[in-house]
Design a protein around this motif. Structure first.
Motif, PDB file in Angstrom:
ATOM      1  N   SER A  70      38.166  42.698  50.076  1.00  0.00           N
ATOM      2  CA  SER A  70      38.380  42.696  48.653  1.00  0.00           C
ATOM      3  C   SER A  70      37.809  42.495  48.019  1.00  0.00           C
ATOM      4  O   SER A  70      36.775  41.921  48.054  1.00  0.00           O
ATOM      5  CB  SER A  70      39.411  41.063  49.134  1.00  0.00           C
ATOM      6  OG  SER A  70      40.528  40.981  49.719  1.00  0.00           O
ATOM      7  N   VAL A  71      37.634  43.368  46.862  1.00  0.00           N
ATOM      8  CA  VAL A  71      36.450  42.883  45.596  1.00  0.00           C
ATOM      9  C   VAL A  71      38.113  42.387  44.754  1.00  0.00           C
ATOM     10  O   VAL A  71      38.396  42.725  44.118  1.00  0.00           O
ATOM     11  CB  VAL A  71      36.189  44.530  45.167  1.00  0.00           C
ATOM     12  CG1 VAL A  71      34.958  43.873  43.697  1.00  0.00           C
ATOM     13  CG2 VAL A  71      35.812  44.810  46.685  1.00  0.00           C
ATOM     14  N   PHE A  72      36.950  40.903  44.033  1.00  0.00           N
ATOM     15  CA  PHE A  72      37.448  40.732  42.712  1.00  0.00           C
ATOM     16  C   PHE A  72      36.737  40.669  41.692  1.00  0.00           C
ATOM     17  O   PHE A  72      35.425  40.521  41.527  1.00  0.00           O
ATOM     18  CB  PHE A  72      37.769  39.251  42.809  1.00  0.00           C
ATOM     19  CG  PHE A  72      39.526  38.868  44.339  1.00  0.00           C
ATOM     20  CD1 PHE A  72      40.247  38.580  43.947  1.00  0.00           C
ATOM     21  CD2 PHE A  72      38.904  39.270  45.737  1.00  0.00           C
ATOM     22  CE1 PHE A  72      41.482  38.581  44.229  1.00  0.00           C
ATOM     23  CE2 PHE A  72      40.112  38.926  46.419  1.00  0.00           C
ATOM     24  CZ  PHE A  72      41.479  38.352  45.966  1.00  0.00           C
ATOM     25  N   LEU A  73      37.546  41.380  40.828  1.00  0.00           N
ATOM     26  CA  LEU A  73      36.785  41.378  39.207  1.00  0.00           C
ATOM     27  C   LEU A  73      37.902  40.543  38.269  1.00  0.00           C
ATOM     28  O   LEU A  73      38.781  40.931  37.802  1.00  0.00           O
ATOM     29  CB  LEU A  73      36.799  42.584  39.314  1.00  0.00           C
ATOM     30  CG  LEU A  73      35.852  43.824  40.102  1.00  0.00           C
ATOM     31  CD1 LEU A  73      37.037  44.867  40.776  1.00  0.00           C
ATOM     32  CD2 LEU A  73      34.783  44.999  39.230  1.00  0.00           C
ATOM     33  N   LEU A  74      36.975  39.322  37.698  1.00  0.00           N
ATOM     34  CA  LEU A  74      37.544  38.801  36.953  1.00  0.00           C
ATOM     35  C   LEU A  74      36.428  38.937  35.073  1.00  0.00           C
ATOM     36  O   LEU A  74      35.754  38.700  35.351  1.00  0.00           O
ATOM     37  CB  LEU A  74      37.038  37.013  36.634  1.00  0.00           C
ATOM     38  CG  LEU A  74      38.574  36.811  38.054  1.00  0.00           C
ATOM     39  CD1 LEU A  74      37.666  37.450  39.223  1.00  0.00           C
ATOM     40  CD2 LEU A  74      38.033  35.213  37.976  1.00  0.00           C
ATOM     41  N   ASN A  75      37.556  38.743  33.985  1.00  0.00           N
ATOM     42  CA  ASN A  75      36.802  39.049  32.236  1.00  0.00           C
ATOM     43  C   ASN A  75      36.774  37.242  32.417  1.00  0.00           C
ATOM     44  O   ASN A  75      37.454  36.284  33.145  1.00  0.00           O
ATOM     45  CB  ASN A  75      38.512  39.607  31.774  1.00  0.00           C
ATOM     46  CG  ASN A  75      38.352  40.456  31.805  1.00  0.00           C
ATOM     47  OD1 ASN A  75      37.507  40.913  30.657  1.00  0.00           O
ATOM     48  ND2 ASN A  75      39.399  41.375  32.406  1.00  0.00           N
ATOM     49  N   PRO A  76      35.814  37.256  31.643  1.00  0.00           N
ATOM     50  CA  PRO A  76      35.723  35.816  31.041  1.00  0.00           C
ATOM     51  C   PRO A  76      37.014  34.899  30.574  1.00  0.00           C
ATOM     52  O   PRO A  76      38.293  35.614  30.320  1.00  0.00           O
ATOM     53  CB  PRO A  76      34.586  36.828  29.666  1.00  0.00           C
ATOM     54  CG  PRO A  76      33.986  37.575  29.875  1.00  0.00           C
ATOM     55  CD  PRO A  76      34.905  38.321  31.120  1.00  0.00           C
ATOM     56  N   GLY A  77      36.747  34.032  30.877  1.00  0.00           N
ATOM     57  CA  GLY A  77      38.678  33.250  30.113  1.00  0.00           C
ATOM     58  C   GLY A  77      39.114  33.199  31.252  1.00  0.00           C
ATOM     59  O   GLY A  77      40.139  32.027  31.480  1.00  0.00           O
ATOM     60  N   GLN A  78      39.576  33.561  32.401  1.00  0.00           N
ATOM     61  CA  GLN A  78      40.558  33.598  33.854  1.00  0.00           C
ATOM     62  C   GLN A  78      40.118  32.477  34.185  1.00  0.00           C
ATOM     63  O   GLN A  78      39.033  32.342  35.158  1.00  0.00           O
ATOM     64  CB  GLN A  78      40.475  35.316  34.502  1.00  0.00           C
ATOM     65  CG  GLN A  78      40.638  36.389  33.725  1.00  0.00           C
ATOM     66  CD  GLN A  78      41.479  37.858  34.403  1.00  0.00           C
ATOM     67  OE1 GLN A  78      40.417  38.589  34.634  1.00  0.00           O
ATOM     68  NE2 GLN A  78      42.516  37.956  34.723  1.00  0.00           N
ATOM     69  N   VAL A  79      41.469  32.199  34.833  1.00  0.00           N
ATOM     70  CA  VAL A  79      41.051  30.418  35.383  1.00  0.00           C
ATOM     71  C   VAL A  79      41.224  30.792  37.332  1.00  0.00           C
ATOM     72  O   VAL A  79      42.547  31.508  37.081  1.00  0.00           O
ATOM     73  CB  VAL A  79      41.893  29.480  35.128  1.00  0.00           C
ATOM     74  CG1 VAL A  79      41.768  28.509  35.804  1.00  0.00           C
ATOM     75  CG2 VAL A  79      41.975  29.247  33.317  1.00  0.00           C
ATOM     76  N   HIS A  80      40.767  31.026  37.446  1.00  0.00           N
ATOM     77  CA  HIS A  80      41.048  31.108  38.868  1.00  0.00           C
ATOM     78  C   HIS A  80      40.041  29.396  39.993  1.00  0.00           C
ATOM     79  O   HIS A  80      39.485  28.928  40.026  1.00  0.00           O
ATOM     80  CB  HIS A  80      40.508  31.744  39.168  1.00  0.00           C
ATOM     81  CG  HIS A  80      38.429  32.268  39.659  1.00  0.00           C
ATOM     82  ND1 HIS A  80      37.944  32.363  40.680  1.00  0.00           N
ATOM     83  CD2 HIS A  80      37.672  31.469  38.874  1.00  0.00           C
ATOM     84  CE1 HIS A  80      36.197  31.970  40.330  1.00  0.00           C
ATOM     85  NE2 HIS A  80      35.952  31.744  39.682  1.00  0.00           N
ATOM     86  N   CYS A  81      40.381  29.352  41.070  1.00  0.00           N
ATOM     87  CA  CYS A  81      40.657  29.066  42.726  1.00  0.00           C
ATOM     88  C   CYS A  81      40.684  29.796  43.504  1.00  0.00           C
ATOM     89  O   CYS A  81      41.479  30.418  43.553  1.00  0.00           O
ATOM     90  CB  CYS A  81      41.056  27.550  42.805  1.00  0.00           C
ATOM     91  SG  CYS A  81      42.831  27.039  42.448  1.00  0.00           S
ATOM     92  N   TRP A  82      40.153  29.243  45.051  1.00  0.00           N
ATOM     93  CA  TRP A  82      40.179  29.364  45.676  1.00  0.00           C
ATOM     94  C   TRP A  82      40.420  28.639  46.883  1.00  0.00           C
ATOM     95  O   TRP A  82      40.281  27.566  47.208  1.00  0.00           O
ATOM     96  CB  TRP A  82      39.988  30.875  45.956  1.00  0.00           C
ATOM     97  CG  TRP A  82      38.115  30.709  45.911  1.00  0.00           C
ATOM     98  CD1 TRP A  82      37.257  29.238  46.621  1.00  0.00           C
ATOM     99  CD2 TRP A  82      37.221  31.838  45.543  1.00  0.00           C
ATOM    100  NE1 TRP A  82      35.773  29.445  46.687  1.00  0.00           N
ATOM    101  CE2 TRP A  82      36.044  30.296  45.945  1.00  0.00           C
ATOM    102  CE3 TRP A  82      37.065  32.316  45.127  1.00  0.00           C
ATOM    103  CZ2 TRP A  82      34.522  31.436  45.400  1.00  0.00           C
ATOM    104  CZ3 TRP A  82      35.849  33.280  44.701  1.00  0.00           C
ATOM    105  CH2 TRP A  82      34.805  32.301  44.546  1.00  0.00           C
ATOM    106  N   LYS A  83      41.067  29.156  47.776  1.00  0.00           N
ATOM    107  CA  LYS A  83      40.957  28.497  49.357  1.00  0.00           C
ATOM    108  C   LYS A  83      40.565  29.746  50.372  1.00  0.00           C
ATOM    109  O   LYS A  83      41.572  30.768  50.742  1.00  0.00           O
ATOM    110  CB  LYS A  83      42.330  27.816  49.617  1.00  0.00           C
ATOM    111  CG  LYS A  83      41.836  27.011  50.628  1.00  0.00           C
ATOM    112  CD  LYS A  83      43.894  25.709  50.857  1.00  0.00           C
ATOM    113  CE  LYS A  83      43.925  24.556  51.511  1.00  0.00           C
ATOM    114  NZ  LYS A  83      45.377  24.126  51.849  1.00  0.00           N
ATOM    115  N   LEU A  84      39.473  28.818  50.896  1.00  0.00           N
ATOM    116  CA  LEU A  84      38.841  30.306  51.822  1.00  0.00           C
ATOM    117  C   LEU A  84      38.704  29.412  53.579  1.00  0.00           C
ATOM    118  O   LEU A  84      38.514  28.521  53.704  1.00  0.00           O
ATOM    119  CB  LEU A  84      37.480  30.998  51.335  1.00  0.00           C
ATOM    120  CG  LEU A  84      37.554  31.232  49.553  1.00  0.00           C
ATOM    121  CD1 LEU A  84      35.885  31.241  49.575  1.00  0.00           C
ATOM    122  CD2 LEU A  84      38.230  32.155  49.943  1.00  0.00           C
TER     123      LEU A  84
END
Length: 295
Positions: A70-84
């Motif tokens: 998986s490759v994630f590419l985020l723009n400035p300002g995008q809200v994110h979190c994860w459970k790994l």
């Protein structure tokens, strides 16, 4: 509700003078920055490769599976979190817009398809062959960042440029949109979406965007229907509602202030617009939405 934190480079490079670029292997990154386990956003562009482990990555109210490749590419300002899972491994790097755009004067970071818009699909799932090539790029980027060599900035810029080109080819191939990528109408609609990204707080009418693009509203609607099967009004509303959801869930401010930040002088009208497109009032949306991975 606590206000959603926005992190820059300095929060991850304490003890150094780095303000434009940051890189790390994923285990060290996760171990050293526990604060990223809660919902947050960044003022930078983010690229993350997972080589091991699994989990879930939530980005702006949508969830994406995490798996090797998986490759994630985020723009400035995008809200994110994860459970790994505990076995999660890979690499991550951040950089500012200025870092890339100052090195490459003939193009910009937003020329890459995954960084063109806030609402672009944020993940690429690589096959085994692609992972080998991409992982070597991430490793070289991380090694160069850790070293103190001459022309370090220039080499980092060249390395991420090569990586973005490689990822763009996979991204376009996987989108099944190769014909659209070369069509004039496709680029016109993408330009419209970029204009909406920049001006949705002050410009909310299709006619205003048609004027900016020197065409009639009817012609612009024909283009958006042909490329996306949506009207210009649909695209404007989607961007407004996304920002409204971010403010409602992640910021401790009154609903009237949310409307004001989005350019609505009349809070009642903002509430009607929100309910029209979500089926819920802003207050109902707040109550019905469970914050991701919060304890």
């Amino acid at each position: 509700m606590k206000k959603i934190p926005v992190y820059g480079i300095r929060e991850f490079s304490k003890g150094s003078n780095e303000v434009y670029f940051y890189s790390n292997d994923l285990p060290n990154h996760l171990r050293s920055h526990q604060f990223i386990n809660n919902p947050h956003s960044h003022s930078t562009y983010i690229t993350i490769l997972f080589t091991k482990g699994k989990g879930e990555h939530q980005i702006d109210f949508s969830s994406y599976p995490v798996k090797p490749g998986s490759v994630f590419l985020l723009n400035p300002g995008q809200v994110h979190c994860w459970k790994l899972s505990e076995q999660a491994d890979g690499f991550v790097f951040f950089h500012t817009r200025e870092f890339y755009d100052s090195i490459f004067t003939n193009r910009k970071i937003t020329d890459f398809p995954f960084f063109y818009l806030q609402q672009n699909y944020p993940v690429i799932y690589l096959d085994k062959t692609e992972v080998v090539s991409v992982m070597s790029r991430f490793e070289e980027i991380n090694q160069e960042f850790k070293a103190n060599n001459s022309f370090k900035t220039e080499k980092l810029g060249s390395l991420i440029d090569l990586l973005y080109i490689e990822l763009s080819r996979v991204y376009i191939k996987d989108s099944h949109d190769e014909n659209k990528e070369t069509s004039i109408n496709y680029y016109k609609v993408k330009n419209l979406q970029r204009l909406i990204d920049e001006q949705f707080r002050t410009q909310k009418l299709p006619q205003q965007y048609a004027d900016l693009m020197n065409m009639s509203t009817r012609h612009l609607n024909r283009l958006t229907r042909e490329v996306l099967n949506k009207t210009t009004g649909d695209l404007i509303a989607e961007r407004i509602i996304l920002e409204a959801k971010r403010l409602l869930i992640h910021n401790d401010i009154p609903i009237a202030n949310v409307g004001d930040q989005l350019g609505y002088d009349d809070v009642s009208y903002f509430i009607r617009v929100f309910k029209k497109h979500t089926g819920l009032s802003p207050k109902e949306f707040q109550k019905s939405t469970i914050k991701p991975f919060s304890l």
